[in-house]
Design a protein around this motif. Structure first.
Motif, mmCIF file in Angstrom:
data_model
loop_
_atom_site.group_PDB
_atom_site.id
_atom_site.type_symbol
_atom_site.label_atom_id
_atom_site.label_comp_id
_atom_site.label_asym_id
_atom_site.label_seq_id
_atom_site.Cartn_x
_atom_site.Cartn_y
_atom_site.Cartn_z
ATOM 1 N N ASP A 91 -88.559 6.781 76.448
ATOM 2 C CA ASP A 91 -88.480 5.485 77.136
ATOM 3 C C ASP A 91 -87.953 5.605 78.561
ATOM 4 O OD1 ASP A 91 -85.959 6.237 76.341
ATOM 5 O OD2 ASP A 91 -85.402 4.300 75.473
ATOM 6 N N ASP A 141 -91.644 -0.141 75.333
ATOM 7 C CA ASP A 141 -91.839 -0.862 74.069
ATOM 8 C C ASP A 141 -93.087 -0.354 73.352
ATOM 9 O OD1 ASP A 141 -89.581 -2.307 74.458
ATOM 10 O OD2 ASP A 141 -90.604 -4.112 75.188
ATOM 11 N N ALA A 142 -94.147 -0.153 74.110
ATOM 12 C CA ALA A 142 -95.397 0.325 73.498
ATOM 13 C C ALA A 142 -95.208 1.725 72.916
ATOM 14 C CB ALA A 142 -96.516 0.326 74.534
ATOM 15 N N ARG A 168 -92.374 3.009 71.849
ATOM 16 C CA ARG A 168 -91.517 2.863 70.660
ATOM 17 C C ARG A 168 -92.369 2.451 69.463
ATOM 18 N NH1 ARG A 168 -88.000 -0.501 72.982
ATOM 19 N NH2 ARG A 168 -87.044 1.163 74.170
ATOM 20 N N GLU A 169 -93.308 1.524 69.709
ATOM 21 C CA GLU A 169 -94.195 1.051 68.638
ATOM 22 C C GLU A 169 -95.123 2.195 68.175
ATOM 23 O OE1 GLU A 169 -94.238 -1.403 66.830
ATOM 24 O OE2 GLU A 169 -96.267 -1.527 65.990
ATOM 25 N N LEU A 170 -95.578 2.985 69.122
ATOM 26 C CA LEU A 170 -96.419 4.145 68.763
ATOM 27 C C LEU A 170 -95.670 5.073 67.811
ATOM 28 C CD1 LEU A 170 -98.935 6.018 69.312
ATOM 29 C CD2 LEU A 170 -97.642 6.965 71.222
ATOM 30 N N ARG A 171 -94.424 5.345 68.122
ATOM 31 C CA ARG A 171 -93.622 6.226 67.249
ATOM 32 C C ARG A 171 -93.397 5.570 65.881
ATOM 33 N NH1 ARG A 171 -91.569 10.736 69.343
ATOM 34 N NH2 ARG A 171 -90.007 10.933 67.709
ATOM 35 N N ARG A 172 -93.149 4.286 65.909
ATOM 36 C CA ARG A 172 -92.895 3.588 64.641
ATOM 37 C C ARG A 172 -94.131 3.674 63.745
ATOM 38 N NH1 ARG A 172 -93.684 -0.675 61.988
ATOM 39 N NH2 ARG A 172 -95.088 -1.603 63.508
ATOM 40 N N ARG A 173 -95.312 3.423 64.339
ATOM 41 C CA ARG A 173 -96.547 3.461 63.542
ATOM 42 C C ARG A 173 -96.841 4.850 63.011
ATOM 43 N NH1 ARG A 173 -101.128 -0.359 66.363
ATOM 44 N NH2 ARG A 173 -99.743 -2.091 66.816
ATOM 45 N N GLU A 203 -86.953 6.892 66.347
ATOM 46 C CA GLU A 203 -87.111 6.247 67.655
ATOM 47 C C GLU A 203 -87.250 7.253 68.796
ATOM 48 O OE1 GLU A 203 -84.063 3.411 68.455
ATOM 49 O OE2 GLU A 203 -84.958 2.784 70.358
#
Ligand SMILES: NC(=O)c1ccc[n+]([C@@H]2O[C@H](COP(=O)([O-])OP(=O)(O)OC[C@H]3O[C@@H](n4cnc5c(N)ncnc54)[C@H](OP(=O)(O)O)[C@@H]3O)[C@@H](O)[C@H]2O)c1
Length: 232
Positions: free
Chosen positions: A65, A73-74, A76-81, A86
Motif C-alpha cells: 500500500d 484499497d484495490a 488490499r482487496e486483491l490480496r483478500r480475494r 494483508e
C-alpha cells in the motif's frame, strides 16, 4: 516462483549507494514504476531484500500500500480475494548481521535470514517481533536455502527487490524465474564514486550464459517496463 523487480538507467546504473533515495532518483520519480512495484508486492507472499537495501532505506516497509496509495484499497482487496494476509512477509538477508534494531520493518516482525555465526548476536539485539533464522553454516547465506526457508513457511510467490548483490547471488544459482525491469529514461554516468549495476558479486559471462525471454514490454511516457522469463 521467484520474481525480481528492479529499475535502472539507460546506461545500466541501478544504484548510487551514496545517494539517499537512490531508487527513486534512478526511476526519475516515475508514478508508473511505483504502480508496478505496488502491484508486484500485492501479488507476493514474501518480499526478500538484502541488508544493503534495508540500510539504504531504513524506513522501508515493503508493503503493497506504500508505493502507490491511490490503489491501496484495490490491492488490499486483491490480496483478500487471493486468500493472502494483508501484507506480504518481509525477509532480510544478511551475513554480517549489522542491522539497526530500530528499523521499523524489524519492529513489525520481519524475518532475518542469516548465518549461524550471526544468528545468536542478532537474536539478542533485534526486537522480539523480528524472527532470526540461521540458514547457513558458512560465511554467507546460501540463497537457495534462504528461499527454501520461505517456501517451507508456505510462501509461494517470492519477490526480490534487490539489491544488486542479493540479485547476483540469486542469479548465480539460477534462482530467479522472472525479472521485472524498469528502464528509466535517465543516464547516470560513472566517475570516481561507486555505482552499482543490476547484478553485483556474480560473474556470469563468459562462463555462464543466462538469458531472458522477453514476455512483455509496456511503455509509460519515456519509461519502459520489461518482463523477462529467465533461465534459457
Ligand atoms: N534500482 C533498484 O531497483 C534497486 C533495488 C534495490 C536496491 N537498490 C539500491 O542498491 C543499493 C544497495 O546495493 P547492495 O548490493 O549493497 O544491496 P543488497 O544486495 O540489498 O545488500 C547487500 C548486502 O545484503 C546481504 N547479502 C546479500 N546477499 C547475501 C548472501 N548471499 N548471504 C548473506 N548476506 C547477503 C549482505 O549484508 P551484510 O553486509 O549485512 O552481511 C550484503 O552486504 C542501495 O543504494 C539501494 O538503494 C536499487
Amino acid at each position: 516462483m521467484t520474481i525480481a523487480s528492479f529499475v535502472e538507467t539507460i546506461d545500466g546504473v541501478a544504484a548510487i549507494p551514496s545517494l539517499p533515495r537512490s531508487h527513486a532518483v534512478i526511476a526519475d520519480e516515475s508514478d508508473a514504476d511505483r504502480f508496478v512495484l505496488a502491484l508486484l508486492r500485492a501479488c507476493a507472499d514474501a518480499v526478500v531484500v538484502g541488508a544493503g537495501t534495508l540500510r539504504a532505506s531504513p524506513a522501508g516497509s515493503w508493503r503493497a500500500d506504500r508505493p502507490y496509495p491511490a490503489v491501496a484499497d484495490a490491492l488490499r482487496e486483491l490480496r483478500r480475494r487471493r486468500g493472502r494476509p494483508e501484507h506480504p512477509a518481509v525477509a532480510i538477508v544478511t551475513s554480517r548481521g549489522s542491522l539497526d534494531p530500530s528499523y521499523p520493518v524489524l519492529e513489525r516482525g520481519a524475518l532475518v535470514l542469516t548465518t549461524e555465526r550471526s544468528a545468536t548476536r542478532l537474536r539478542a539485539s533485534l526486537p522480539a517481533a523480528a524472527e532470526v533464522v540461521a540458514v547457513s553454516a558458512g560465511d554467507v547465506v546460501d540463497p537457495a536455502d534462504a528461499l527454501a526457508v520461505l517456501r517451507g513457511r508456505g510462501h509461494e510467490i517470492l519477490l526480490s527487490e534487490g539489491g544488486p548483490t542479493l540479485l547476483g547471488a540469486l542469479l548465480g544459482r539460477r534462482l530467479v524465474d522472472e525479472l521485472f525491469l524498469t528502464l528509466s529514461p535517465l543516464l547516470a554516468g560513472r566517475g570516481e564514486a561507486q555505482r552499482l549495476s543490476l547484478v553485483e558479486g556474480a560473474e556470469l559471462l563468459p562462463g555462464a550464459r543466462l538469458a531472458g525471454r522477453l514476455v512483455s514490454v509496456r511503455r509509460s511516457g519515456d519509461h519502459l517496463f520489461l518482463r523477462y522469463r529467465l533461465g534459457q
